[in-house]
Scaffold this motif. Structure first.
Motif, short mmCIF file in Angstrom:
data_model
loop_
_atom_site.label_atom_id
_atom_site.label_comp_id
_atom_site.label_asym_id
_atom_site.label_seq_id
_atom_site.Cartn_x
_atom_site.Cartn_y
_atom_site.Cartn_z
N ASP A 99 0.86 -1.16 0.00
CA ASP A 99 0.00 0.00 0.00
C ASP A 99 0.91 1.23 0.00
OD1 ASP A 99 -1.65 2.14 0.63
OD2 ASP A 99 -2.77 1.08 2.18
N ILE A 100 0.93 1.97 -1.10
CA ILE A 100 1.91 3.06 -1.20
C ILE A 100 1.61 4.20 -0.24
CG2 ILE A 100 2.45 2.51 -3.59
CD1 ILE A 100 0.87 5.20 -4.23
N THR A 101 0.40 4.26 0.31
CA THR A 101 0.12 5.30 1.30
C THR A 101 0.79 4.99 2.63
OG1 THR A 101 -1.93 4.29 2.12
CG2 THR A 101 -2.11 5.74 0.20
N ARG A 102 1.30 3.75 2.79
CA ARG A 102 1.95 3.35 4.03
C ARG A 102 3.39 2.90 3.81
NH1 ARG A 102 -3.06 -0.44 6.21
NH2 ARG A 102 -4.65 1.21 6.18
N HIS A 103 3.82 2.91 2.57
CA HIS A 103 5.14 2.41 2.21
C HIS A 103 5.98 3.56 1.68
CE1 HIS A 103 8.13 -0.45 0.85
NE2 HIS A 103 8.10 0.09 -0.36
N ASP A 104 7.28 3.50 1.89
CA ASP A 104 8.15 4.57 1.43
C ASP A 104 9.37 3.97 0.73
OD1 ASP A 104 8.62 7.22 1.02
OD2 ASP A 104 9.45 7.63 3.00
N TYR A 105 10.00 4.78 -0.10
CA TYR A 105 11.24 4.42 -0.76
C TYR A 105 12.30 5.44 -0.37
CZ TYR A 105 8.34 1.34 -3.59
OH TYR A 105 7.45 0.37 -4.00
N ALA A 106 13.55 5.04 -0.48
CA ALA A 106 14.64 5.96 -0.13
C ALA A 106 14.65 7.14 -1.08
CB ALA A 106 15.97 5.21 -0.20
N PRO A 107 14.94 8.33 -0.58
CA PRO A 107 15.03 9.50 -1.46
C PRO A 107 16.07 9.27 -2.56
CG PRO A 107 15.03 10.17 0.85
CD PRO A 107 15.17 8.68 0.84
N GLY A 108 15.74 9.74 -3.76
CA GLY A 108 16.69 9.67 -4.86
C GLY A 108 16.85 8.31 -5.48
N THR A 109 15.82 7.44 -5.38
CA THR A 109 15.96 6.06 -5.83
C THR A 109 15.68 5.87 -7.32
OG1 THR A 109 15.33 5.24 -3.64
CG2 THR A 109 15.12 3.70 -5.47
N PHE A 110 14.72 6.62 -7.90
CA PHE A 110 14.23 6.29 -9.24
C PHE A 110 14.47 7.42 -10.24
CE2 PHE A 110 11.63 3.86 -6.23
CZ PHE A 110 11.86 2.57 -6.70
N ASP A 111 14.81 7.00 -11.46
CA ASP A 111 14.99 7.94 -12.57
C ASP A 111 13.66 8.29 -13.23
OD1 ASP A 111 18.01 7.88 -12.65
OD2 ASP A 111 17.59 5.75 -13.00
N LEU A 112 12.68 7.39 -13.10
CA LEU A 112 11.36 7.62 -13.66
C LEU A 112 10.32 7.00 -12.75
CD1 LEU A 112 9.40 8.43 -16.03
CD2 LEU A 112 9.79 6.11 -16.93
N ILE A 113 9.30 7.77 -12.41
CA ILE A 113 8.15 7.27 -11.66
C ILE A 113 6.91 7.57 -12.47
CG2 ILE A 113 6.78 7.44 -9.55
CD1 ILE A 113 9.33 8.34 -8.10
N HIS A 114 6.09 6.54 -12.69
CA HIS A 114 4.86 6.72 -13.46
C HIS A 114 3.68 6.19 -12.67
CE1 HIS A 114 1.73 5.14 -16.30
NE2 HIS A 114 1.82 6.39 -16.73
N ALA A 115 2.57 6.90 -12.74
CA ALA A 115 1.32 6.45 -12.12
C ALA A 115 0.17 6.84 -13.01
CB ALA A 115 1.15 7.06 -10.73
#
Length: 294
Positions: A99-115
């Protein structure tokens, strides 16, 4: 290629994972919007080595496309329910059930994020955009695609007016904002993204085999009927109307907006990351918020 299968049914008003029509709805989105989506992403300076995050991966078409587009990088496809995703489609594809509302990723991880068709259904959608911007690497791109519903009373078809009024009202009752997309470009800019741009793709109701709304109305029908907003006769008439080649309507448009994190983010600029939400995907559980919607 990690994957956890959802075992807990969830429901978000008209949407949920425990419905046999869900796959049909997801595939109808892919058929009608994928070409538009891939054209936008191809307009960015995509590199074969990019690390990509597909939020609300649904039935997986864009995640698979990104895996082929970035063979030297990796693609993380995250969804609240991963039953429609195939982990073995690519060696550089990682599937996460979270659940992305409760999950996090490290800052600066992805070159592209799409939703796509995701944030409008989330209760704190502006904050989620801010968090996603924080997951971008310097120079990385955030691409967000959301529906913008047109006024139902403008439809030339009385039945479409009734169905779309009921649909939009039910969305609002369950916390979705189907006009939120209008503010996307400004929201990306407020989160320190640059080179912000946007475009739109008109939706289609009717038009025989080009119709996108039959699966959506069928999926929403139980909620619409339960609310007394439409009748069985209305739904039957809609099925008949779809056989008429002269039935073509424009119920909504898809607003696609994108922006870039500056290659050198100045010190002190808020990136949106929330350190308090740092649990790994394996520790998250399906909740009451959707991550694959339309």
């Amino acid at each position: 290629m990690t994957q956890r299968q959802a075992t807990t049914p969830y429901s978000t008003g008209m949407l949920g994972n425990d419905d046999p029509r869900e796959r049909d709805r997801l595939e109808s989105i892919q058929r009608s919007v994928d070409t538009f989506t891939t054209h936008i992403i191809d307009g960015l300076p995509v590199q074969a080595s990019w690390n990509c995050l597909e939020l609300g991966a649904g039935a997986g078409s864009i995640a698979y496309w990104l895996a082929a587009r970035c063979p030297e990088g990796r693609v993380v496809a995250v969804d609240l329910d991963t039953r429609h995703l195939e982990a073995g489609r690519a060696a550089n594809l990682e599937i996460q059930e979270a659940d992305i509302t409760r999950h996090d990723y490290a800052p600066g991880t992805f070159d592209l994020i799409h939703a796509r068709y995701l944030f409008c259904h989330l209760p704190d959608r502006d904050r989620m955009i801010a968090r996603a911007a924080g997951w971008l690497s310097p120079g990385g791109w955030l691409v967000v695609e959301e529906p913008y519903d047109l006024p139902p009373t403008d439809s030339p078809f009385p039945l479409a007016q009734r169905l779309l009024t009921a649909y939009q009202q039910t969305c609002r009752q369950h916390g979705a904002d189907m006009t939120w997309a209008r503010g996307l470009p400004a929201l990306l800019a407020r989160n320190a993204l640059t080179e912000v741009n946007y475009t739109g793709n008109l939706g289609r109701m009717g038009g025989l085999d080009k119709d996108r709304w039959r699966p959506l109305i069928e999926r929403a029908a139980p909620a619409l009927l339960a609310g007394g907003l439409v009748t069985e006769a209305d739904l039957g008439e809609f099925t008949e109307l779809l056989q008429d080649p002269a039935f073509i309507d424009i119920p909504q448009m898809t607003v696609s907006a994108w922006g870039r994190r500056p290659p050198h983010t100045p010190a002190g600029v808020h990136t949106g990351s929330d350190p308090a939400l740092s649990a790994p995907a394996a520790d998250t559980h399906p909740g009451d918020r959707p991550v694959s919607a339309g």
